[in-house]
Design an enzyme around this catalytic site. Structure first.
Site, mmCIF file in Angstrom:
data_model
loop_
_atom_site.group_PDB
_atom_site.id
_atom_site.type_symbol
_atom_site.label_atom_id
_atom_site.label_comp_id
_atom_site.label_asym_id
_atom_site.label_seq_id
_atom_site.Cartn_x
_atom_site.Cartn_y
_atom_site.Cartn_z
ATOM 1 N N ARG A 196 -52.383 -107.546 -0.227
ATOM 2 C CA ARG A 196 -51.968 -108.941 -0.417
ATOM 3 C C ARG A 196 -50.588 -109.023 -1.086
ATOM 4 O O ARG A 196 -50.341 -108.407 -2.133
ATOM 5 C CB ARG A 196 -53.001 -109.662 -1.280
ATOM 6 C CG ARG A 196 -54.407 -109.654 -0.708
ATOM 7 C CD ARG A 196 -54.671 -110.846 0.141
ATOM 8 N NE ARG A 196 -54.562 -112.061 -0.637
ATOM 9 C CZ ARG A 196 -55.552 -112.538 -1.412
ATOM 10 N NH1 ARG A 196 -56.707 -111.901 -1.488
ATOM 11 N NH2 ARG A 196 -55.395 -113.661 -2.082
ATOM 12 N N HIS A 250 -55.150 -136.575 6.863
ATOM 13 C CA HIS A 250 -54.214 -135.451 6.773
ATOM 14 C C HIS A 250 -52.784 -135.933 7.003
ATOM 15 O O HIS A 250 -51.866 -135.616 6.237
ATOM 16 C CB HIS A 250 -54.554 -134.407 7.842
ATOM 17 C CG HIS A 250 -55.552 -133.385 7.435
ATOM 18 N ND1 HIS A 250 -55.399 -132.581 6.320
ATOM 19 C CD2 HIS A 250 -56.725 -133.005 8.009
ATOM 20 C CE1 HIS A 250 -56.430 -131.753 6.230
ATOM 21 N NE2 HIS A 250 -57.255 -131.994 7.227
ATOM 22 N N ASP A 289 -56.502 -128.519 12.499
ATOM 23 C CA ASP A 289 -57.387 -127.876 11.522
ATOM 24 C C ASP A 289 -58.648 -127.393 12.226
ATOM 25 O O ASP A 289 -58.674 -127.260 13.455
ATOM 26 C CB ASP A 289 -57.698 -128.821 10.355
ATOM 27 C CG ASP A 289 -58.452 -130.069 10.780
ATOM 28 O OD1 ASP A 289 -58.763 -130.223 11.982
ATOM 29 O OD2 ASP A 289 -58.735 -130.909 9.905
ATOM 30 N N ARG A 316 -42.816 -115.565 0.849
ATOM 31 C CA ARG A 316 -43.243 -116.970 0.884
ATOM 32 C C ARG A 316 -42.759 -117.614 -0.416
ATOM 33 O O ARG A 316 -43.396 -117.534 -1.444
ATOM 34 C CB ARG A 316 -44.779 -117.035 1.001
ATOM 35 C CG ARG A 316 -45.350 -118.435 0.866
ATOM 36 C CD ARG A 316 -46.832 -118.451 1.185
ATOM 37 N NE ARG A 316 -47.615 -117.541 0.380
ATOM 38 C CZ ARG A 316 -48.147 -117.824 -0.813
ATOM 39 N NH1 ARG A 316 -47.939 -119.016 -1.360
ATOM 40 N NH2 ARG A 316 -48.865 -116.938 -1.450
ATOM 41 N N LYS A 345 -65.411 -122.880 -6.644
ATOM 42 C CA LYS A 345 -64.313 -122.838 -5.674
ATOM 43 C C LYS A 345 -64.711 -123.511 -4.365
ATOM 44 O O LYS A 345 -65.788 -123.276 -3.832
ATOM 45 C CB LYS A 345 -63.904 -121.383 -5.427
ATOM 46 C CG LYS A 345 -62.601 -121.231 -4.654
ATOM 47 C CD LYS A 345 -62.170 -119.786 -4.612
ATOM 48 C CE LYS A 345 -60.892 -119.590 -3.808
ATOM 49 N NZ LYS A 345 -59.729 -120.230 -4.452
ATOM 50 N N HIS A 377 -65.782 -130.246 2.059
ATOM 51 C CA HIS A 377 -65.305 -129.152 1.212
ATOM 52 C C HIS A 377 -63.932 -129.515 0.668
ATOM 53 O O HIS A 377 -63.216 -130.345 1.189
ATOM 54 C CB HIS A 377 -65.274 -127.831 1.984
ATOM 55 C CG HIS A 377 -64.325 -127.818 3.147
ATOM 56 N ND1 HIS A 377 -62.969 -127.637 3.007
ATOM 57 C CD2 HIS A 377 -64.537 -127.966 4.467
ATOM 58 C CE1 HIS A 377 -62.389 -127.675 4.180
ATOM 59 N NE2 HIS A 377 -63.316 -127.884 5.092
ATOM 60 N N ASN A 397 -44.665 -115.346 -8.687
ATOM 61 C CA ASN A 397 -45.513 -116.463 -9.117
ATOM 62 C C ASN A 397 -46.790 -116.445 -8.298
ATOM 63 O O ASN A 397 -46.768 -116.692 -7.091
ATOM 64 C CB ASN A 397 -44.781 -117.794 -8.929
ATOM 65 C CG ASN A 397 -45.675 -118.995 -9.206
ATOM 66 O OD1 ASN A 397 -46.697 -118.881 -9.881
ATOM 67 N ND2 ASN A 397 -45.285 -120.151 -8.690
#
Length: 596
Positions: free
Chosen positions: A475, A159, A178, A526, A58, A33, A556
């Site tokens: 959110r 990674h 992960d 963030r 996606k 993925h 943003n």
């Protein structure tokens, strides 16, 4: 030396669906993925793009043919010019033996065990082995890749090398965590003079994956695992973890050596959901209570606290084994930016680096770096940049506008007008699509494919969530701020910059009322810091906006709607603009509006 790194496989989703019934939301867990391609030429990353930006699916796991074609064209090379092709999975004999032995350890009948082993045999033959990877490459590209040019890279090292590369190629301790790689879910160690040393005693196998457990809790709360974990992180601020968080102890047990184990394996070959009844018992849950916002927020807060406690436990063990003061943190769990900040501030490390490719998009880059890497030689870009994908000239933008001439109007702005005119529009409650330069790489929009708004309005978050993004009202949105002003507005602790939205900081009290639209419910943000070298167009806009409004940053968020990839082309941007309530679109030098 020319190296291609790529992730993705043509029939991965099909094979997993046939063998294990993995489909729907589970398809995001299949091999490959976040398919992508990256090209490294003599140590410089010249092109990289995720396949989803081009095929518009996606988190696609498909072979990245569109991305491959674009990267070759951008680099001006053919397959015959390439010295190595790196793939970020290496299912070695040891990895396969571990997978088989783990299958035989679970509580299954002999028939179920033989069925699983048969499925594993088919998956290995059709997807995971070296021959299958070469055949898939040849089938899709028409190029018969010589065996000696194919480099299979262990997933967690791919990674790691992405973070190492963008961290400047300096000596560093590392933690990679992960969902799972070939057989592990978390590794730690250090890199000195380019040489990787794994601390094997602290390795966590896939059956005890913290990432997969967090994914199961994500599913339990009604979200998509391996995709929506950041929603759980955001939701956690609305709840409070119980003083005695029973997830730690009853679900995750910490060991003295810095490792941990799950009470029930989360990497279940039969796809069972063993933690649902456990979570119901711990939180007094049911089908009904799972629908309640307060219940979901409480579970999310407990899950977030669990992530923070377990990774801090790992970090204490890492600190005991290395004297290095710098930490590289990569893997899907490194996208938990709330945790990243706490890890840094609670450790003796002077800095923690988390790249814009920390999750699986980064492994295509990391695999290429691994294949090109020579121990003892510094491997790092001259100027780290996430702007690695396609860009479009004015003629291409005009063509896209002409195709939609009946639905939009536009006028061309002079170079000196773009920032000032956009700043004027943003002084109100307008929501502006901002499309400039090359497409960003990774899951965050970093100022080239962004939706921008004025954070001075407390209700702007609700406006964007409801009218533009079509997503959950809880959110939050991230602010982008000039690097030179960031520490004035945000309490950044040990950090001096945060260019990739991978850390969360408290908004200083004197600014919380000035930028309420960029403050989360807990008073944090963030942030993305930006300077003129990284993104001069965005810096010019920020300065023009601050001069006009007195507001020192902009909201943003990614230029897309829920369930779709971030836009890449002018056509993508216009189509997203037309189907949402974005007020204006700045498309290269063109200011675009909608016809009534």
């Amino acid at each position: 030396m020319i190296v291609i790194g790529y992730n993705g496989f043509t029939r991965g989703a099909e094979v997993f669906r046939r063998l294990w019934g993995v489909e729907g939301v589970d398809r995001h867990n299949v091999l490959g993925h976040d398919a992508a391609v990256a090209v490294l030429v003599d140590g410089e990353l010249v092109a990289a793009v995720e396949e989803e930006r081009l095929n518009r699916e996606k988190k696609t796991s498909a072979f990245p043919m569109n991305a491959m074609r674009w990267c070759l064209e951008r680099a001006g090379i053919a397959f015959e010019d390439v010295d190595a092709v790196a793939f970020p999975w290496q299912f070695s004999a040891d990895a396969v033996r571990t997978m088989i032995s783990e299958a035989c350890d679970v509580s299954q009948t002999p028939e179920e065990m033989f069925q699983y082993i048969d499925n594993l045999d088919q998956a290995y033959t059709e997807l995971l082995c070296r021959r299958a990877i070469r055949e898939d490459f040849a089938r899709r590209t028409g190029y018969d890749l010589p065996d000696d040019k194919l480099v299979l890279v262990p997933h967690h090292l791919a990674h790691l090398m992405c973070g190492y590369y963008f961290g400047g190629g300096e000596d560093t301790a590392f933690l990679v965590s992960d969902g799972r790689g070939e057989q592990h879910s978390s590794v730690m160690g250090e890199i000195r003079a380019g040489r990787i040393r794994l601390f094997d005693e602290q390795t966590i196998n896939a059956g005890h994956s913290l990432g997969l457990l967090f994914g199961e809790i994500t599913r339990y709360l009604g979200f998509v695992p391996n995709n929506d974990e950041y929603k759980v992180m955001g939701l956690s601020a609305y709840g409070a973890a119980p003083a005695d968080n029973r997830l730690i102890g009853e679900v995750v047990r910490l060991r003295e050596d810095g490792t941990y184990e799950m009470t029930t394996l989360v990497d279940d070959p039969q796809g069972a959901r063993p933690h649902y009844p456990v979570l119901d018992r711990i939180f007094d849950g049911s089908e009904e209570t799972r629908q309640r916002f307060t219940y979901r927020a409480t579970v999310a807060a407990a899950a977030q606290h669990m992530i923070e406690e377990v990774t801090a436990h790992q970090l204490r063990a890492l600190q005991a084994r290395t004297d290095l003061r710098r930490l590289t943190f990569e893997g899907g769990l490194a996208l938990n930016c709330v945790n990243n900040t706490k890890l840094l501030e609670g450790s003796r490390f002077t800095d923690v680096q988390v790249s814009f490719g920390a999750s699986d998009p980064g492994v295509a880059i990391g695999a290429a770096v691994y294949a090109a890497h020579t121990p003892g030689r510094r491997c790092a870009p001259a100027t780290p940049s996430p702007y690695l994908g396609p860009d479009f000239d004015d003629a291409q933008i005009r063509a896209a506008l002409d195709d939609r001439a009946g639905r939009v109007w536009w006028r061309e702005l002079a170079p000196g007008e773009i920032a000032d005119e956009t700043a004027r529009l943003l002084c109100g409650r307008a929501v502006v699509g901002w499309f400039q330069g090359r497409t960003e790489y990774g899951p965050r929009a970093l100022g080239n494919r962004s939706i921008l708004a004025n954070p001075a309005f407390a209700d702007i978050k609700d406006i964007i969530n409801a009218r533009v993004k079509h997503r959950e009202p809880f959110r939050p949105f991230a602010p982008v701020v000039l690097e030179e002003r960031a520490q004035e507005i945000f309490d950044m602790g040990k950090k001096r910059v945060s260019p990739y939205m991978t850390f969360v900081f408290p908004v200083r009290p004197e600014f919380q009322d000035r930028i309420p639209g960029a403050c989360h419910v807990d008073g944090t943000a963030r942030i993305q810091t930006v300077n003129d070298e990284q993104n001069p167009e965005l810096c010019a806009l920020l300065r023009a906006f601050t001069t006009r409004s007195g507001v020192p940053c902009l909201i943003n968020t990614s230029f897309n709607v829920a369930g779709e990839p971030i836009v890449s082309s002018p056509a993508d941007a216009l189509d997203c603009f037309l189907k949402t309530e974005i007020d204006h679109l700045v498309l290269g030098p063109f200011l675009v509006g909608k016809n009534q």
